[in-house]
Design an enzyme around this catalytic site. Sequence first.
Site, PDB file in Angstrom:
ATOM      1  N   ASP A 104     -15.718 -10.044   7.229  1.00  0.00           N
ATOM      2  CA  ASP A 104     -16.526 -10.585   6.138  1.00  0.00           C
ATOM      3  C   ASP A 104     -15.821 -11.636   5.300  1.00  0.00           C
ATOM      4  OD1 ASP A 104     -14.620  -9.159   4.807  1.00  0.00           O
ATOM      5  OD2 ASP A 104     -15.928  -7.498   4.239  1.00  0.00           O
ATOM      6  N   GLU A 143     -16.812  -5.917  13.831  1.00  0.00           N
ATOM      7  CA  GLU A 143     -17.040  -5.244  12.541  1.00  0.00           C
ATOM      8  C   GLU A 143     -18.360  -5.713  11.918  1.00  0.00           C
ATOM      9  OE1 GLU A 143     -14.851  -5.528   8.560  1.00  0.00           O
ATOM     10  OE2 GLU A 143     -13.652  -4.029   9.581  1.00  0.00           O
ATOM     11  N   GLU A 160     -18.110 -11.189   0.077  1.00  0.00           N
ATOM     12  CA  GLU A 160     -18.055 -10.611   1.426  1.00  0.00           C
ATOM     13  C   GLU A 160     -19.404 -10.084   1.908  1.00  0.00           C
ATOM     14  OE1 GLU A 160     -15.856 -10.024  -0.986  1.00  0.00           O
ATOM     15  OE2 GLU A 160     -13.930 -10.693  -0.178  1.00  0.00           O
ATOM     16  N   HIS A 212      -7.157  -6.122  -4.857  1.00  0.00           N
ATOM     17  CA  HIS A 212      -7.288  -7.577  -4.732  1.00  0.00           C
ATOM     18  C   HIS A 212      -8.700  -8.113  -4.861  1.00  0.00           C
ATOM     19  CE1 HIS A 212      -8.416  -6.454  -0.618  1.00  0.00           C
ATOM     20  NE2 HIS A 212      -9.022  -7.603  -0.564  1.00  0.00           N
ATOM     21  N   ARG A 228     -12.162  -9.699  -5.867  1.00  0.00           N
ATOM     22  CA  ARG A 228     -12.563 -10.634  -6.926  1.00  0.00           C
ATOM     23  C   ARG A 228     -13.357  -9.945  -8.037  1.00  0.00           C
ATOM     24  NH1 ARG A 228     -11.599 -14.473  -3.042  1.00  0.00           N
ATOM     25  NH2 ARG A 228     -11.514 -16.629  -3.759  1.00  0.00           N
ATOM     26  N   HIS A 279      -0.733  -8.089  -3.945  1.00  0.00           N
ATOM     27  CA  HIS A 279      -1.340  -9.207  -3.216  1.00  0.00           C
ATOM     28  C   HIS A 279      -0.797 -10.507  -3.819  1.00  0.00           C
ATOM     29  CE1 HIS A 279      -4.517 -11.887  -1.774  1.00  0.00           C
ATOM     30  NE2 HIS A 279      -4.993 -10.906  -1.013  1.00  0.00           N
TER      31      HIS A 279
HETATM   32  C1  UD1 Z   1      -9.413 -12.829   1.087  1.00  0.00           C
HETATM   33  C2  UD1 Z   1     -10.850 -12.527   1.515  1.00  0.00           C
HETATM   34  C3  UD1 Z   1     -11.168 -11.058   1.294  1.00  0.00           C
HETATM   35  C4  UD1 Z   1     -10.133 -10.153   1.957  1.00  0.00           C
HETATM   36  C5  UD1 Z   1      -8.750 -10.554   1.475  1.00  0.00           C
HETATM   37  C6  UD1 Z   1      -7.698  -9.756   2.209  1.00  0.00           C
HETATM   38  C7  UD1 Z   1     -12.552 -14.239   1.196  1.00  0.00           C
HETATM   39  C8  UD1 Z   1     -13.477 -14.899   0.243  1.00  0.00           C
HETATM   40  N1  UD1 Z   1     -11.764 -13.300   0.678  1.00  0.00           N
HETATM   41  O1  UD1 Z   1      -9.363 -12.637  -0.315  1.00  0.00           O
HETATM   42  O2  UD1 Z   1     -12.447 -10.773   1.843  1.00  0.00           O
HETATM   43  O3  UD1 Z   1     -10.403  -8.825   1.607  1.00  0.00           O
HETATM   44  O4  UD1 Z   1      -8.525 -11.957   1.751  1.00  0.00           O
HETATM   45  O5  UD1 Z   1      -6.471  -9.802   1.566  1.00  0.00           O
HETATM   46  O6  UD1 Z   1     -12.536 -14.569   2.344  1.00  0.00           O
HETATM   47  N2  UD1 Z   1      -2.224 -16.361  -1.457  1.00  0.00           N
HETATM   48  C9  UD1 Z   1      -0.963 -16.801  -1.190  1.00  0.00           C
HETATM   49  N3  UD1 Z   1      -0.407 -16.513   0.035  1.00  0.00           N
HETATM   50  C10 UD1 Z   1      -1.057 -15.802   0.980  1.00  0.00           C
HETATM   51  C11 UD1 Z   1      -2.346 -15.335   0.695  1.00  0.00           C
HETATM   52  C12 UD1 Z   1      -2.922 -15.638  -0.525  1.00  0.00           C
HETATM   53  O7  UD1 Z   1      -0.328 -17.445  -2.024  1.00  0.00           O
HETATM   54  O8  UD1 Z   1      -0.503 -15.569   2.054  1.00  0.00           O
HETATM   55  C13 UD1 Z   1      -2.843 -16.685  -2.770  1.00  0.00           C
HETATM   56  C14 UD1 Z   1      -3.254 -18.165  -2.901  1.00  0.00           C
HETATM   57  O9  UD1 Z   1      -3.027 -18.605  -4.204  1.00  0.00           O
HETATM   58  C15 UD1 Z   1      -4.756 -18.099  -2.650  1.00  0.00           C
HETATM   59  C16 UD1 Z   1      -5.104 -16.765  -3.298  1.00  0.00           C
HETATM   60  O10 UD1 Z   1      -4.018 -15.911  -2.957  1.00  0.00           O
HETATM   61  O11 UD1 Z   1      -5.428 -19.176  -3.250  1.00  0.00           O
HETATM   62  C17 UD1 Z   1      -6.402 -16.138  -2.875  1.00  0.00           C
HETATM   63  O12 UD1 Z   1      -6.520 -16.095  -1.447  1.00  0.00           O
HETATM   64  P1  UD1 Z   1      -7.985 -16.065  -0.790  1.00  0.00           P
HETATM   65  O13 UD1 Z   1      -7.863 -15.961   0.680  1.00  0.00           O
HETATM   66  O14 UD1 Z   1      -8.811 -17.186  -1.325  1.00  0.00           O
HETATM   67  O15 UD1 Z   1      -8.646 -14.751  -1.376  1.00  0.00           O
HETATM   68  P2  UD1 Z   1      -8.211 -13.232  -1.213  1.00  0.00           P
HETATM   69  O16 UD1 Z   1      -8.411 -12.601  -2.547  1.00  0.00           O
HETATM   70  O17 UD1 Z   1      -6.911 -13.123  -0.556  1.00  0.00           O
HETATM   71  N1  UDP Z   2      -1.533  -4.022   4.311  1.00  0.00           N
HETATM   72  C1  UDP Z   2      -0.250  -4.426   4.655  1.00  0.00           C
HETATM   73  N2  UDP Z   2       0.653  -4.634   3.648  1.00  0.00           N
HETATM   74  C2  UDP Z   2       0.338  -4.463   2.331  1.00  0.00           C
HETATM   75  C3  UDP Z   2      -0.978  -4.058   2.002  1.00  0.00           C
HETATM   76  C4  UDP Z   2      -1.894  -3.861   3.011  1.00  0.00           C
HETATM   77  O1  UDP Z   2       0.058  -4.586   5.829  1.00  0.00           O
HETATM   78  O2  UDP Z   2       1.210  -4.645   1.480  1.00  0.00           O
HETATM   79  C5  UDP Z   2      -2.528  -3.850   5.391  1.00  0.00           C
HETATM   80  C6  UDP Z   2      -3.337  -2.571   5.378  1.00  0.00           C
HETATM   81  O3  UDP Z   2      -2.695  -1.549   6.110  1.00  0.00           O
HETATM   82  C7  UDP Z   2      -4.643  -3.000   6.033  1.00  0.00           C
HETATM   83  C8  UDP Z   2      -4.792  -4.436   5.577  1.00  0.00           C
HETATM   84  O4  UDP Z   2      -3.497  -4.882   5.198  1.00  0.00           O
HETATM   85  O5  UDP Z   2      -4.529  -3.022   7.444  1.00  0.00           O
HETATM   86  C9  UDP Z   2      -5.742  -4.515   4.400  1.00  0.00           C
HETATM   87  O6  UDP Z   2      -5.709  -5.785   3.856  1.00  0.00           O
HETATM   88  P1  UDP Z   2      -6.363  -6.126   2.459  1.00  0.00           P
HETATM   89  O7  UDP Z   2      -6.405  -4.906   1.612  1.00  0.00           O
HETATM   90  O8  UDP Z   2      -5.648  -7.322   1.935  1.00  0.00           O
HETATM   91  O9  UDP Z   2      -7.822  -6.613   2.843  1.00  0.00           O
HETATM   92  P2  UDP Z   2      -9.223  -5.884   3.100  1.00  0.00           P
HETATM   93  O10 UDP Z   2      -9.011  -4.831   4.122  1.00  0.00           O
HETATM   94  O11 UDP Z   2      -9.698  -5.351   1.788  1.00  0.00           O
HETATM   95  O12 UDP Z   2     -10.101  -6.993   3.558  1.00  0.00           O
END
Ligand code: UD1
Ligand code: UDP
Length: 390
Positions: A96, A118, A132, A214, A216, A246
């Site tokens: 999602d 999924e 999502e 994490h 939103r 995160h």
């Molecule tokens: C995204 C997904 C969410 C998922 C989550 C898993 C969308 C809209 N959201 O949310 O569904 O549950 O990932 O974790 O698709 N950032 C870094 N380094 C990284 C990753 C993130 O610096 O490796 C920071 C950046 O500033 C980035 C911010 O995190 O702009 C947000 O990342 P983003 O992918 O937009 O949203 P998530 O909250 O991670």
């Molecule tokens: N996870 C990880 N390291 C962390 C936190 C989570 O490897 O520090 C793994 C967790 O076991 C799961 C996945 O990341 O497999 C979940 O990711 P996240 O919670 O970011 O996203 P969501 O599942 O909510 O989309």
Amino acid sequence: MQAILTVIGTRPEAIKMAPLLLAMRAAPGIRSLLCVTGQHRHMLDGALAEFGLVADYDLDIMRPGQDLTWITTAVLAGLRPILAETRPDWLLVHGDTTTAMAAAMAGFYAGLPIAHIEAGLRSHDLGRPFPEEMNRVVVDRMASLLFAPTEGARRNLLRENVPQGRIVVTGNTAVDAVLAMRGRILADPALAARLAAALPELAPGRRVILVTLHRRENFGAPFAAICQALLQLAARGDVEVVYPLHLNPAVREPALCLLGGVPHIHLLPPLGYAAFTHLLMRAAVVLTDSGGIQEEAPSLGKPVLVLREVTERPEAVKAGTAQLVGTDTAQILAATNRLLDHPAPQRERANPYGDGQAAARILARLRQANQRTTSLAPARASAGVMLPAG
Ligand code: UD1
Ligand code: UDP
């Protein structure tokens, strides 16, 4: 040769698609290509490396503070030439995220058949989780083949009039991933010892409350209310609160500000999958708004308190291993204290999200699928022919 292009962008997509990507890599007759959007960077790269996965294409889109419009447009524009060059028999997306939604849309515009892993999860509330819930509805609408993890997900799709022949119930690949990682840790005492030694600050004998946050819709006041509960839990004196942060600054900064330096609260960088699974195995209670962790925890017999008002993963709540506690401080405290003060024996149980064989089922169905003919886009439109108005 069947050419399958998988597009992923975030940490959970890498972890959950790894079992299938590894199976496809080893399967004769399949040419598996991997495109990463780089919606996440560090968190994605770490997960890929842990599974030995290397991308064939990398859109490298992540920008600090990126918004949804950026992710969507960058993925759409970035994928166009790759889809034109590769013309895969199947385009695979997972879950999602906005990467999944935009990649599916790019595939739809290119007239490619899309398979959604999924599929069918629904909270029935477009605001939670945002964005999502809309992403998964949109991807399911464009997919020719829908891999639903549970019977409940299949029923959601049938209610939306998805033809039943397009739906396959497979279990969730998250369960494949966590069982494989647990197996690796249990089979390798040196690895287990290394993972334990990496967290020397955890006092032995104290129970671990594992936290991740994490979403939103939890930013701002809900996040502060959850942190208040964590402060009071840490003050119990018999627990260690372990919270891998995160990398999103919208989460990281308030967490450091509200919880930094507090005794018995450990704010860690994002953990690798082996380290995180090990910590999950060690935890007494899990507090999370994550989707994937709700699916993994039952395999390890861990109770989960879901820090959300609604969930699209009701199966564990029905089975009694997860509880929706929302973001109210008093409610989180009461539920966590109850679990700590009256612990049920932890045992690995049948996981309602899967049995560890999801990737094998998905691969078997992809092999049977008659590609090309199953794209939902009209051939004329995808060939770039202008359609008459109306
Ligand atoms: C995204 C997904 C969410 C998922 C989550 C898993 C969308 C809209 N959201 O949310 O569904 O549950 O990932 O974790 O698709 N950032 C870094 N380094 C990284 C990753 C993130 O610096 O490796 C920071 C950046 O500033 C980035 C911010 O995190 O702009 C947000 O990342 P983003 O992918 O937009 O949203 P998530 O909250 O991670
Ligand atoms: N996870 C990880 N390291 C962390 C936190 C989570 O490897 O520090 C793994 C967790 O076991 C799961 C996945 O990341 O497999 C979940 O990711 P996240 O919670 O970011 O996203 P969501 O599942 O909510 O989309």
